[in-house]
Design a protein around this motif. Structure first.
Motif, PDB file in Angstrom:
ATOM      1  N   LEU A   1       0.823  -1.210   0.000  1.00 58.22           N
ATOM      2  CA  LEU A   1       0.000   0.000   0.000  1.00 58.22           C
ATOM      3  C   LEU A   1       0.859   1.262   0.000  1.00 58.22           C
ATOM      4  CD1 LEU A   1      -2.831   1.230   0.136  1.00 58.22           C
ATOM      5  CD2 LEU A   1      -2.697   1.058   2.642  1.00 58.22           C
ATOM      6  N   ALA A   2       1.995   1.211   0.708  1.00 59.91           N
ATOM      7  CA  ALA A   2       2.876   2.379   0.787  1.00 59.91           C
ATOM      8  C   ALA A   2       3.814   2.490  -0.413  1.00 59.91           C
ATOM      9  CB  ALA A   2       3.690   2.330   2.077  1.00 59.91           C
ATOM     10  N   GLY A   3       3.904   1.408  -1.198  1.00 64.55           N
ATOM     11  CA  GLY A   3       4.792   1.426  -2.357  1.00 64.55           C
ATOM     12  C   GLY A   3       6.252   1.339  -1.987  1.00 64.55           C
ATOM     13  N   VAL A   4       6.567   0.591  -0.886  1.00 66.48           N
ATOM     14  CA  VAL A   4       7.950   0.425  -0.435  1.00 66.48           C
ATOM     15  C   VAL A   4       8.195  -1.055  -0.155  1.00 66.48           C
ATOM     16  CG1 VAL A   4       8.043   2.737   0.573  1.00 66.48           C
ATOM     17  CG2 VAL A   4       7.333   0.794   1.989  1.00 66.48           C
ATOM     18  N   SER A   5       9.425  -1.385   0.185  1.00 64.17           N
ATOM     19  CA  SER A   5       9.757  -2.762   0.530  1.00 64.17           C
ATOM     20  C   SER A   5       9.371  -3.056   1.972  1.00 64.17           C
ATOM     21  CB  SER A   5      11.251  -3.010   0.342  1.00 64.17           C
ATOM     22  OG  SER A   5      11.985  -2.260   1.304  1.00 64.17           O
ATOM     23  N   THR A   6       9.253  -4.352   2.282  1.00 65.57           N
ATOM     24  CA  THR A   6       8.964  -4.733   3.674  1.00 65.57           C
ATOM     25  C   THR A   6      10.110  -4.315   4.599  1.00 65.57           C
ATOM     26  OG1 THR A   6       9.887  -6.933   3.262  1.00 65.57           O
ATOM     27  CG2 THR A   6       7.487  -6.685   3.063  1.00 65.57           C
ATOM     28  N   ALA A   7      11.340  -4.293   4.072  1.00 66.94           N
ATOM     29  CA  ALA A   7      12.475  -3.861   4.877  1.00 66.94           C
ATOM     30  C   ALA A   7      12.319  -2.390   5.280  1.00 66.94           C
ATOM     31  CB  ALA A   7      13.780  -4.061   4.119  1.00 66.94           C
ATOM     32  N   THR A   8      11.812  -1.570   4.353  1.00 65.66           N
ATOM     33  CA  THR A   8      11.597  -0.157   4.685  1.00 65.66           C
ATOM     34  C   THR A   8      10.514  -0.008   5.744  1.00 65.66           C
ATOM     35  OG1 THR A   8      12.288   0.549   2.482  1.00 65.66           O
ATOM     36  CG2 THR A   8      10.944   2.090   3.755  1.00 65.66           C
ATOM     37  N   VAL A   9       9.439  -0.803   5.640  1.00 67.06           N
ATOM     38  CA  VAL A   9       8.388  -0.779   6.667  1.00 67.06           C
ATOM     39  C   VAL A   9       8.980  -1.131   8.024  1.00 67.06           C
ATOM     40  CG1 VAL A   9       6.227  -1.808   7.455  1.00 67.06           C
ATOM     41  CG2 VAL A   9       6.568  -1.317   5.023  1.00 67.06           C
ATOM     42  N   SER A  10       9.822  -2.154   8.033  1.00 63.47           N
ATOM     43  CA  SER A  10      10.448  -2.581   9.284  1.00 63.47           C
ATOM     44  C   SER A  10      11.313  -1.472   9.870  1.00 63.47           C
ATOM     45  CB  SER A  10      11.289  -3.835   9.038  1.00 63.47           C
ATOM     46  OG  SER A  10      11.936  -4.236  10.227  1.00 63.47           O
ATOM     47  N   ARG A  11      12.057  -0.757   9.000  1.00 65.86           N
ATOM     48  CA  ARG A  11      12.915   0.328   9.487  1.00 65.86           C
ATOM     49  C   ARG A  11      12.076   1.445  10.108  1.00 65.86           C
ATOM     50  NH1 ARG A  11      16.212  -0.952   4.913  1.00 65.86           N
ATOM     51  NH2 ARG A  11      15.136   0.583   3.583  1.00 65.86           N
ATOM     52  N   VAL A  12      10.928   1.736   9.497  1.00 68.82           N
ATOM     53  CA  VAL A  12      10.054   2.783  10.032  1.00 68.82           C
ATOM     54  C   VAL A  12       9.472   2.359  11.376  1.00 68.82           C
ATOM     55  CG1 VAL A  12       7.907   4.057   9.679  1.00 68.82           C
ATOM     56  CG2 VAL A  12       9.506   3.747   7.772  1.00 68.82           C
ATOM     57  N   LEU A  13       8.982   1.119  11.441  1.00 75.09           N
ATOM     58  CA  LEU A  13       8.315   0.645  12.663  1.00 75.09           C
ATOM     59  C   LEU A  13       9.292   0.508  13.818  1.00 75.09           C
ATOM     60  CD1 LEU A  13       5.938  -2.072  11.179  1.00 75.09           C
ATOM     61  CD2 LEU A  13       5.346   0.246  11.882  1.00 75.09           C
ATOM     62  N   ASN A  14      10.487   0.009  13.516  1.00 74.07           N
ATOM     63  CA  ASN A  14      11.466  -0.242  14.578  1.00 74.07           C
ATOM     64  C   ASN A  14      12.420   0.923  14.798  1.00 74.07           C
ATOM     65  OD1 ASN A  14      10.538  -2.911  15.044  1.00 74.07           O
ATOM     66  ND2 ASN A  14      11.677  -3.615  13.241  1.00 74.07           N
ATOM     67  N   ARG A  15      12.350   1.933  13.909  1.00 70.25           N
ATOM     68  CA  ARG A  15      13.254   3.087  13.984  1.00 70.25           C
ATOM     69  C   ARG A  15      14.717   2.636  14.023  1.00 70.25           C
ATOM     70  NH1 ARG A  15       8.572   4.539  16.498  1.00 70.25           N
ATOM     71  NH2 ARG A  15       7.771   6.627  16.007  1.00 70.25           N
ATOM     72  N   SER A  16      15.000   1.576  13.278  1.00 70.52           N
ATOM     73  CA  SER A  16      16.355   1.017  13.281  1.00 70.52           C
ATOM     74  C   SER A  16      17.297   1.798  12.375  1.00 70.52           C
ATOM     75  CB  SER A  16      16.317  -0.451  12.843  1.00 70.52           C
ATOM     76  OG  SER A  16      15.690  -0.578  11.583  1.00 70.52           O
ATOM     77  N   LYS A  17      16.738   2.369  11.286  1.00 70.82           N
ATOM     78  CA  LYS A  17      17.543   3.183  10.385  1.00 70.82           C
ATOM     79  C   LYS A  17      16.675   4.341   9.898  1.00 70.82           C
ATOM     80  CE  LYS A  17      20.571  -0.504   8.649  1.00 70.82           C
ATOM     81  NZ  LYS A  17      21.031  -1.239   7.439  1.00 70.82           N
ATOM     82  N   PRO A  18      17.280   5.494   9.641  1.00 73.72           N
ATOM     83  CA  PRO A  18      16.476   6.642   9.197  1.00 73.72           C
ATOM     84  C   PRO A  18      15.941   6.442   7.785  1.00 73.72           C
ATOM     85  CG  PRO A  18      18.818   7.173   9.125  1.00 73.72           C
ATOM     86  CD  PRO A  18      18.713   5.833   9.794  1.00 73.72           C
ATOM     87  N   VAL A  19      14.740   6.957   7.554  1.00 76.62           N
ATOM     88  CA  VAL A  19      14.171   7.018   6.208  1.00 76.62           C
ATOM     89  C   VAL A  19      13.706   8.452   5.994  1.00 76.62           C
ATOM     90  CG1 VAL A  19      13.449   4.605   6.213  1.00 76.62           C
ATOM     91  CG2 VAL A  19      11.872   6.362   7.015  1.00 76.62           C
ATOM     92  N   ASN A  20      13.514   8.843   4.725  1.00 80.26           N
ATOM     93  CA  ASN A  20      13.111  10.229   4.482  1.00 80.26           C
ATOM     94  C   ASN A  20      11.681  10.465   4.958  1.00 80.26           C
ATOM     95  OD1 ASN A  20      11.156   9.885   2.216  1.00 80.26           O
ATOM     96  ND2 ASN A  20      12.949   9.075   1.149  1.00 80.26           N
ATOM     97  N   ALA A  21      11.359  11.700   5.226  1.00 82.71           N
ATOM     98  CA  ALA A  21      10.088  12.054   5.852  1.00 82.71           C
ATOM     99  C   ALA A  21       8.892  11.632   5.008  1.00 82.71           C
ATOM    100  CB  ALA A  21      10.048  13.560   6.108  1.00 82.71           C
ATOM    101  N   GLU A  22       8.999  11.783   3.684  1.00 86.27           N
ATOM    102  CA  GLU A  22       7.868  11.440   2.812  1.00 86.27           C
ATOM    103  C   GLU A  22       7.577   9.948   2.864  1.00 86.27           C
ATOM    104  OE1 GLU A  22       5.846  10.000  -0.671  1.00 86.27           O
ATOM    105  OE2 GLU A  22       8.011   9.739  -0.341  1.00 86.27           O
ATOM    106  N   THR A  23       8.638   9.126   2.846  1.00 86.76           N
ATOM    107  CA  THR A  23       8.464   7.676   2.932  1.00 86.76           C
ATOM    108  C   THR A  23       7.869   7.290   4.282  1.00 86.76           C
ATOM    109  OG1 THR A  23      10.320   7.279   1.434  1.00 86.76           O
ATOM    110  CG2 THR A  23       9.658   5.459   2.862  1.00 86.76           C
TER     111      THR A  23
END
Length: 347
Positions: free
Chosen positions: A33-55
């Motif tokens: 739905l977000a148009g990203v990889s599951t790894a990116t979702v995991s990074r957002v949820l766990n705050r393990s690595k920074p992602v850009n604000a729009e993502t």
């Protein structure tokens, strides 16, 4: 104690199935739905690595739209950490331990951790599920051999912190108070009030705190030139109010009654006051009573209780800070927190 390295490999029997269940498929739905990889979702949820604000905004919007909730058990299998802390307590109902647990929870909540409560004893092995899931242990319980809980040397598998009750000869770091000095302060206060026949109402002395408080009691009497009278020392069956009532019965049978009682716990002190009242003795006019802990009830009980105040919530908070330091790779350093004498009506 050596700092723990992340446990990247956990047993998956009985738990790994959850990683392939609804939570695992939901993270794929969030990613689509977000148009990203599951790894990116995991990074957002766990705050393990920074992602850009729009993502991040797209992922958070997808999470909200789908009502997705992360599965902490599946996450622990892959990350090597669960952000769960096990708290071992000897008694869920005892108000002293309840206060410490509130202090623990106040820090874990701010730090992104949750707690699991378990009633512990030397004879009850620790649930192996806890061993797989938690990142560390805070023990409020009296444990002669912590390693015996699971049959392994847990001190090298999980970070441990002892809180209040500790073993001075062990290498488990602890947070506590100076129980001996607290007893000295209580007994010296009674001596300063003119009492010379001071009874001790204590608990089983396999507890470090009970043993140290008795040492402080005896040391203070001897320093004042008084003889320690075994007849004035009563060991209660436990630390409940009823145990205090029962133990004072032996003192009331003495021909030469004490003029003051030092109880090693507020619960025992309050039980002692009830027993004295039933026997027609006034507190503090006939017998003064001093407790230890400063439970909330000590303030509202009649007469309000003179006692040694332990910083119960601060003990819990300091224990979490010590444990989190170990998880971050810091060398643990045990701490002693200050106590205070609170003078009220009973002594």
């Amino acid at each position: 104690m050596t700092s723990r390295t992340p446990r990247k490999s956990r047993s998956t029997s009985g738990i790994a199935a959850s990683a392939n269940g609804p939570s695992a498929s939901s993270i794929s739905a969030v990613a689509a739905l977000a148009g990203v990889s599951t790894a990116t979702v995991s990074r957002v949820l766990n705050r393990s690595k920074p992602v850009n604000a729009e993502t991040q905004q797209r992922v958070e919007a997808a999470v909200s739209q789908l009502g997705y909730r992360a599965n902490p058990f599946a996450r622990s299998l892959t990350s090597g950490e669960s952000r769960l802390i096990l708290v071992l307590t000897p008694d869920f109902l005892n108000p002293f331990f309840a206060e410490i647990v509130q202090g623990i929870e106040s820090v874990t909540r701010r730090s992104g951790y949750s707690i699991l409560l378990s009633q512990a004893s030397d004879t009850a092995p620790l649930d192996t599920v806890y061993e797989r899931l938690v990142d560390g242990v805070i023990s409020l319980a009296h444990l002669r051999d912590p390693k015996a809980l699971s049959g392994t040397d847990r001190k090298h598998n999980l970070p441990w912190v002892a809180c209040s009750e500790f073993r001075p000869d062990d290498d488990i770091p602890y947070v506590s108070i100076d129980h001996r000095q607290g007893a000295i302060d209580a007994v010296q206060y009674l001596l300063n009030r003119g009492h010379r026949r001071i009874a001790l109402l204590t608990a089983a002395e396999d507890y470090t705190w009970a043993r140290q408080r008795r040492i402080g009691y005896e040391e203070t009497l001897r320093r004042a030139g008084l003889t320690v009278d075994p007849a004035l020392i009563r060991v209660a069956r436990g630390t409940e109010y009823a145990d205090g009532i029962e133990a004072v019965g032996g003192l009331l049978s003495l021909q030469d009654l004490p003029t003051a009682i030092f109880a090693v716990a507020d619960t025992l002190a309050i039980g002692a006051i009830k027993a004295l009242r039933r026997a027609g003795r006034r507190v503090p006019e006939d017998v003064a009573v001093v407790g230890f802990d400063n439970l909330h009830l000590a303030q509202v009980f009649e007469p309000s209780l003179t006692t040694i105040a332990q910083p119960m919530r601060e003990l819990g908070q300091a224990a979490v800070e010590l444990l989190l330091g170990q998880l971050a790779g810091e060398k643990p350093v045990s701490r002693m927190l200050p106590h205070t004498l609170v003078v009220r009506e009973s002594g």
